[in-house]
Each structure stands twice: as structure tokens, then as C-alpha cells.
Scaffold this active site. Structure first.
Site, mmCIF file in Angstrom:
data_model
loop_
_atom_site.group_PDB
_atom_site.id
_atom_site.type_symbol
_atom_site.label_atom_id
_atom_site.label_comp_id
_atom_site.label_asym_id
_atom_site.label_seq_id
_atom_site.Cartn_x
_atom_site.Cartn_y
_atom_site.Cartn_z
ATOM 1 N N THR A 139 26.137 49.558 61.276
ATOM 2 C CA THR A 139 25.363 50.055 62.430
ATOM 3 C C THR A 139 25.837 51.422 62.902
ATOM 4 O OG1 THR A 139 26.905 49.090 64.027
ATOM 5 C CG2 THR A 139 25.111 47.667 63.250
ATOM 6 N N ASP B 34 41.376 56.968 56.266
ATOM 7 C CA ASP B 34 41.773 56.641 54.889
ATOM 8 C C ASP B 34 42.629 57.748 54.281
ATOM 9 O OD1 ASP B 34 40.484 54.244 54.988
ATOM 10 O OD2 ASP B 34 38.734 54.869 53.827
ATOM 11 N N ASP C 290 36.771 60.250 54.840
ATOM 12 C CA ASP C 290 37.192 59.329 55.896
ATOM 13 C C ASP C 290 38.599 59.725 56.350
ATOM 14 O OD1 ASP C 290 36.607 56.014 56.677
ATOM 15 O OD2 ASP C 290 38.529 56.977 57.114
ATOM 16 N N ARG D 74 34.323 52.327 63.717
ATOM 17 C CA ARG D 74 32.869 52.385 63.569
ATOM 18 C C ARG D 74 32.424 51.282 62.636
ATOM 19 N NH1 ARG D 74 29.925 57.820 61.799
ATOM 20 N NH2 ARG D 74 30.836 57.272 59.832
HETATM 21 C C1 PRP Z 1 36.343 57.655 62.503
HETATM 22 C C2 PRP Z 1 36.860 58.819 63.328
HETATM 23 C C3 PRP Z 1 36.191 58.617 64.643
HETATM 24 C C4 PRP Z 1 34.848 58.052 64.245
HETATM 25 C C5 PRP Z 1 33.817 59.145 64.343
HETATM 26 O O1 PRP Z 1 37.020 56.511 62.806
HETATM 27 O O2 PRP Z 1 38.266 58.856 63.376
HETATM 28 O O3 PRP Z 1 36.875 57.738 65.513
HETATM 29 O O4 PRP Z 1 34.969 57.608 62.890
HETATM 30 O O5 PRP Z 1 32.549 58.662 64.110
HETATM 31 P P1 PRP Z 1 31.425 58.628 65.244
HETATM 32 O O6 PRP Z 1 31.440 59.964 65.920
HETATM 33 O O7 PRP Z 1 30.157 58.390 64.472
HETATM 34 O O8 PRP Z 1 31.724 57.506 66.184
HETATM 35 P P2 PRP Z 1 36.805 55.138 61.967
HETATM 36 O O9 PRP Z 1 35.709 54.332 62.552
HETATM 37 O O10 PRP Z 1 36.671 55.465 60.511
HETATM 38 O O11 PRP Z 1 38.149 54.347 62.279
HETATM 39 P P3 PRP Z 1 39.644 54.624 61.784
HETATM 40 O O12 PRP Z 1 40.138 55.822 62.562
HETATM 41 O O13 PRP Z 1 40.342 53.378 62.172
HETATM 42 O O14 PRP Z 1 39.630 54.862 60.308
HETATM 43 N N1 URA Z 2 34.531 59.276 60.324
HETATM 44 C C1 URA Z 2 35.235 59.893 59.356
HETATM 45 O O1 URA Z 2 36.428 59.600 59.160
HETATM 46 N N2 URA Z 2 34.628 60.823 58.612
HETATM 47 C C2 URA Z 2 33.350 61.181 58.809
HETATM 48 O O2 URA Z 2 32.850 62.067 58.088
HETATM 49 C C3 URA Z 2 32.618 60.531 59.812
HETATM 50 C C4 URA Z 2 33.235 59.593 60.561
#
Ligand code: PRP
Ligand code: URA
Length: 209
Positions: free
Chosen positions: A108, A203, A200, A104
Site C-alpha cells: 500500500t 537495506d 532502499d 512503509r
Molecule cells: C524508507 C525511508 C523512509 C520511507 C520513505 O523507509 O527511510 O522512511 O521509506 O518513503 P515514503 O516517503 O513513501 O513514506 P522504509 O519503509 O524502507 O523502512 P526502513 O527504514 O526500516 O528500511
Molecule cells: N524508501 C527508500 O529507501 N528508497 C526509496 O527510493 C523510496 C523509499
């Protein structure tokens, strides 16, 4: 409209509460996410079709039931979805695994796709999309779009925690996909994080920030 199933088994609820706690360290977090994914997989497989089979016990014939050969595929959304795959594979050891890379954009909140790799026979499989967090729903919707565009059959979306906004977005765009959660939370905050959520997920799984 797809089904919304909250997996409210006490073991799942207990473990999710520990997962949420900011004092839970990376090792414990990873182990618990894995365990919850395994427990949720019971709920996800509840509708698997069965067929009758006769076996011979040491005493007599017994008519039993076995899974009627449904072929499944798992598609975790990288990175955080990876944390749930091994747990699900404990219940569905024959499932094949594809991967969709997506993150994400922090400004944005729009999903950015960077990778896709799917098993060769993916069109024949019923697919479960795996991601711990369903926030705005942008990532899940984009992943389902990508799979459908390739002629695949994503039927279930499995997440630990969702915001109502994400559930609504997926139900509106993909009413043929059932959503399975361990918890449905209150809302999103201004940064697009689920409240109360767990922070997150990527993380916390991998010790980054
Ligand atoms: C997180 C999570 C989802 C997304 C959810 O991933 O694992 O994929 O955010 O958010 P949304 O419903 O608003 O799209 P992130 O973008 O943090 O990536 P990562 O798994 O690489 O940390
Ligand atoms: N992605 C995450 O990892 N945590 C949230 O709360 C939302 C999006």
C-alpha cells in the site's frame, strides 16, 4: 509554505553521487551517509541565533558572538534515519535524540508506526526529523503528525534525496516545516521508489534486502 533548501555544496554533491552508485558497498555507503549528514548540518544550523559576548584575548578585549542557547532535538525515523544521526551530532553535540519507528507497507506504501521514544524535555526543543528518503512523503508526514500531537515543535525535515511528490505532500500538510535535501530527484516509480534515487536506504545501510 516551508522553505525547500537544496544543499548544493560540491562536497555534498560529490558524496551523494557515490552513495547513489550501486557498486558502493555497505561500509562506504554508511560512512558517506554519515559524512553528508554532517555537512548538511552546517546548512541546517545557518539560522541559529547569535548573541554578543566579550572575551579577553592575550592582547585586549574582543567582542565575539556565540550561539544563543537554542535547544535542539533530533528525531530519526527508523531504520534508515539512524544512519544520519551521528553525523549531525558531530555538529550539534548537545542535541537530544528521540526515535520514531516506521516502515512503509510494500503493497500500500502506507507508513506503519511501531515505536516512539522521545526525550523528557522534548516540547522545549526545536526538532529536526531525519530520514534519508522522502518518497511519497507518507512516513515524514506521519512522523510530523505524531510529534505535533504530543505538543512538540518539528521545524525541519532533513533528507538526502526526495521525489517531487514527497516534497509537495509535506509542504501541503505541514507548511511550517522547512525541508533540507542534498538532491531533488525526478519522480517515483510504480513501486514507490525514487528515480534515480539510491535504492532502499535501509537495506543499503544495513546490508539487508
Ligand atoms: C524508507 C525511508 C523512509 C520511507 C520513505 O523507509 O527511510 O522512511 O521509506 O518513503 P515514503 O516517503 O513513501 O513514506 P522504509 O519503509 O524502507 O523502512 P526502513 O527504514 O526500516 O528500511
Ligand atoms: N524508501 C527508500 O529507501 N528508497 C526509496 O527510493 C523510496 C523509499
Amino acid at each position: 509554505m516551508g522553505r525547500l533548501v537544496i544543499c548544493d555544496h560540491p562536497l555534498i554533491q560529490h558524496k551523494v553521487t557515490i552513495i547513489r552508485d550501486k557498486e558502493t558497498n555497505t561500509k562506504q555507503f554508511r560512512e558517506l551517509v554519515d559524512e553528508v549528514a554532517m555537512l548538511m548540518a552546517y546548512e541546517l544550523t545557518r539560522d541559529m541565533p547569535l548573541e554578543e559576548i566579550t572575551v579577553h584575548t592575550p592582547v585586549s578585549e574582543a567582542v565575539g558572538r556565540r550561539i544563543a542557547g537554542r535547544t535542539m532535538g533530533l528525531v530519526p525515523i527508523l531504520r534508515a534515519g539512524l544512519g544520519m544521526v551521528d553525523g549531525v551530532l558531530q555538529i550539534l553535540p548537545s542535541a537530544k535524540v528521540g526515535h520514531i519507528g516506521m516502515y512503509r507497507d510494500h503493497e500500500t506504501l502506507q507508513p506503519v508506526e511501531y515505536y516512539i521514544s522521545l526525550p523528557t524535555d522534548v516540547e522545549e526543543r526545536e526538532l529536526i526529523i531525519i530520514d534519508p528518503m522522502l518518497a511519497t512523503g507518507g512516513s515524514a508526514n506521519a512522523a510530523i503528525d505524531m510529534l505535533k500531537k504530543r505538543g512538540c515543535r518539528p521545524t525541519k525535515l532533513m533528507c538526502l534525496i526526495a521525489a517531487p511528490e514527497g516534497v509537495k505532500a509535506v509542504q501541503e500538510r505541514h507548511p511550517d516545516v522547512d525541508i533540507y535535501l542534498a538532491a531533488l530527484d525526478e519522480k517515483l516509480n510504480e513501486q514507490g521508489y525514487i528515480v534515480p534515487g539510491l535504492g532502499d536506504a535501509g537495506d543499503r545501510l544495513y546490508g539487508t534486502n
